[in-house]
Design a protein around this motif. Structure first.
Motif, PDB file in Angstrom:
ATOM      1  N   GLN A 178      30.958 -36.231  11.737  1.00 22.97           N
ATOM      2  CA  GLN A 178      31.200 -34.932  11.110  1.00 22.97           C
ATOM      3  C   GLN A 178      32.646 -34.865  10.651  1.00 22.97           C
ATOM      4  O   GLN A 178      33.393 -35.826  10.813  1.00 22.97           O
ATOM      5  CB  GLN A 178      30.894 -33.803  12.097  1.00 22.97           C
ATOM      6  N   ALA A 179      33.011 -33.734  10.100  1.00 18.65           N
ATOM      7  CA  ALA A 179      34.397 -33.556   9.660  1.00 18.65           C
ATOM      8  C   ALA A 179      35.341 -33.752  10.845  1.00 18.65           C
ATOM      9  O   ALA A 179      35.046 -33.326  11.955  1.00 18.65           O
ATOM     10  CB  ALA A 179      34.589 -32.165   9.065  1.00 18.65           C
ATOM     11  N   GLN A 180      36.452 -34.403  10.570  1.00 16.05           N
ATOM     12  CA  GLN A 180      37.410 -34.683  11.635  1.00 16.05           C
ATOM     13  C   GLN A 180      37.958 -33.405  12.267  1.00 16.05           C
ATOM     14  O   GLN A 180      38.204 -33.352  13.459  1.00 16.05           O
ATOM     15  CB  GLN A 180      38.555 -35.539  11.105  1.00 16.05           C
ATOM     16  N   ASP A 181      38.117 -32.381  11.459  1.00 15.59           N
ATOM     17  CA  ASP A 181      38.643 -31.123  11.985  1.00 15.59           C
ATOM     18  C   ASP A 181      38.271 -30.001  11.028  1.00 15.59           C
ATOM     19  O   ASP A 181      37.823 -30.254   9.913  1.00 15.59           O
ATOM     20  CB  ASP A 181      40.165 -31.201  12.147  1.00 15.59           C
ATOM     21  N   PHE A 182      38.460 -28.769  11.441  1.00 14.35           N
ATOM     22  CA  PHE A 182      38.094 -27.646  10.578  1.00 14.35           C
ATOM     23  C   PHE A 182      38.945 -27.599   9.316  1.00 14.35           C
ATOM     24  O   PHE A 182      38.531 -27.060   8.304  1.00 14.35           O
ATOM     25  CB  PHE A 182      38.140 -26.313  11.338  1.00 14.35           C
ATOM     26  N   SER A 216      37.600 -35.053   6.214  1.00 16.21           N
ATOM     27  CA  SER A 216      37.321 -36.490   6.253  1.00 16.21           C
ATOM     28  C   SER A 216      36.451 -36.806   7.473  1.00 16.21           C
ATOM     29  O   SER A 216      36.563 -36.161   8.516  1.00 16.21           O
ATOM     30  CB  SER A 216      38.632 -37.283   6.292  1.00 16.21           C
ATOM     31  N   PRO A 217      35.544 -37.800   7.348  1.00 14.95           N
ATOM     32  CA  PRO A 217      34.603 -38.080   8.433  1.00 14.95           C
ATOM     33  C   PRO A 217      35.282 -38.691   9.655  1.00 14.95           C
ATOM     34  O   PRO A 217      36.239 -39.453   9.555  1.00 14.95           O
ATOM     35  CB  PRO A 217      33.603 -39.058   7.814  1.00 14.95           C
ATOM     36  N   ALA A 218      34.718 -38.356  10.817  1.00 15.57           N
ATOM     37  CA  ALA A 218      35.125 -38.941  12.090  1.00 15.57           C
ATOM     38  C   ALA A 218      33.880 -39.063  12.951  1.00 15.57           C
ATOM     39  O   ALA A 218      32.884 -38.364  12.743  1.00 15.57           O
ATOM     40  CB  ALA A 218      36.179 -38.082  12.778  1.00 15.57           C
ATOM     41  N   ILE A 219      33.948 -39.957  13.927  1.00 16.97           N
ATOM     42  CA  ILE A 219      32.833 -40.207  14.834  1.00 16.97           C
ATOM     43  C   ILE A 219      33.218 -39.669  16.203  1.00 16.97           C
ATOM     44  O   ILE A 219      34.288 -39.997  16.723  1.00 16.97           O
ATOM     45  CB  ILE A 219      32.526 -41.715  14.902  1.00 16.97           C
ATOM     46  N   PHE A 220      32.329 -38.865  16.765  1.00 14.19           N
ATOM     47  CA  PHE A 220      32.535 -38.290  18.084  1.00 14.19           C
ATOM     48  C   PHE A 220      31.451 -38.841  19.004  1.00 14.19           C
ATOM     49  O   PHE A 220      30.262 -38.617  18.764  1.00 14.19           O
ATOM     50  CB  PHE A 220      32.477 -36.765  18.015  1.00 14.19           C
ATOM     51  N   ILE A 221      31.854 -39.576  20.051  1.00 25.14           N
ATOM     52  CA  ILE A 221      30.926 -40.204  20.985  1.00 25.14           C
ATOM     53  C   ILE A 221      31.002 -39.449  22.306  1.00 25.14           C
ATOM     54  O   ILE A 221      32.098 -39.169  22.808  1.00 25.14           O
ATOM     55  CB  ILE A 221      31.248 -41.696  21.171  1.00 25.14           C
ATOM     56  N   MET A 222      29.825 -39.161  22.870  1.00 22.94           N
ATOM     57  CA  MET A 222      29.762 -38.334  24.080  1.00 22.94           C
ATOM     58  C   MET A 222      28.502 -38.646  24.875  1.00 22.94           C
ATOM     59  O   MET A 222      27.635 -39.378  24.411  1.00 22.94           O
ATOM     60  CB  MET A 222      29.790 -36.867  23.681  1.00 22.94           C
TER      61      MET A 222
END
Length: 144
Positions: free
Chosen positions: A125-129, A133-139
């Motif tokens: 999703q978007a790196q920040d509000f 730019s796209p970023a990957i968040f792993i959880m």
């Protein structure tokens, strides 16, 4: 404050603030690029502490960079076959059998209680509000 659509913004909590507060860990770009990932990667603190940090007593057997590689490489491997922004994937993590099993963990084989088949989820999703730019968040699967 209102957004572009006229909605009242009650509060915001940025990715940068989450990193500064320790709720997210930003992966060094060199490590993610070595795994074939071109976007920034963040892990939740819970995922980082359980699957990247070396468990007590296993320091002679493993290191943080190797454990991080397992998480990143298996993400990249599984992501090649997915076209959505959401992915659940499995990898094997070597963890002490201390009764701290979680719902996203299973025995890899009954003979070895130290190898756990772990399921994680990743969202692109978007790196920040304020940074689209796209970023990957792993959880862990139960985290948002």
């Amino acid at each position: 404050m209102k957004d572009d659509n006229g909605w009242e913004i009650v509060s915001t909590y940025s990715t940068k603030e989450a990193v500064d507060d320790g709720f997210l860990v930003k992966v060094d770009s060199k490590a993610s690029e070595e795994a074939g990932i071109k976007f920034p990667v963040y892990l939740t603190r819970a995922a980082w502490d359980k699957y990247v940090e070396v468990p007590k007593g296993m320091e002679q057997l493993q290191n943080v960079s190797g454990r991080l590689w397992d998480v990143l490489y298996m993400f990249a491997f599984h992501a090649r076959n997915v076209s959505s922004n959401f992915l659940q994937y499995d990898f094997i993590s070597y963890l002490p059998d201390e009764g701290n099993w979680e719902p996203n963990e299973k025995l890899e084989t009954p003979e070895n209680r130290l190898n756990r088949l772990v399921t994680l989820k990743a969202v692109i999703q978007a790196q920040d509000f304020d940074d689209p730019s796209p970023a990957i968040f792993i959880m862990k699967p139960n985290e948002d």
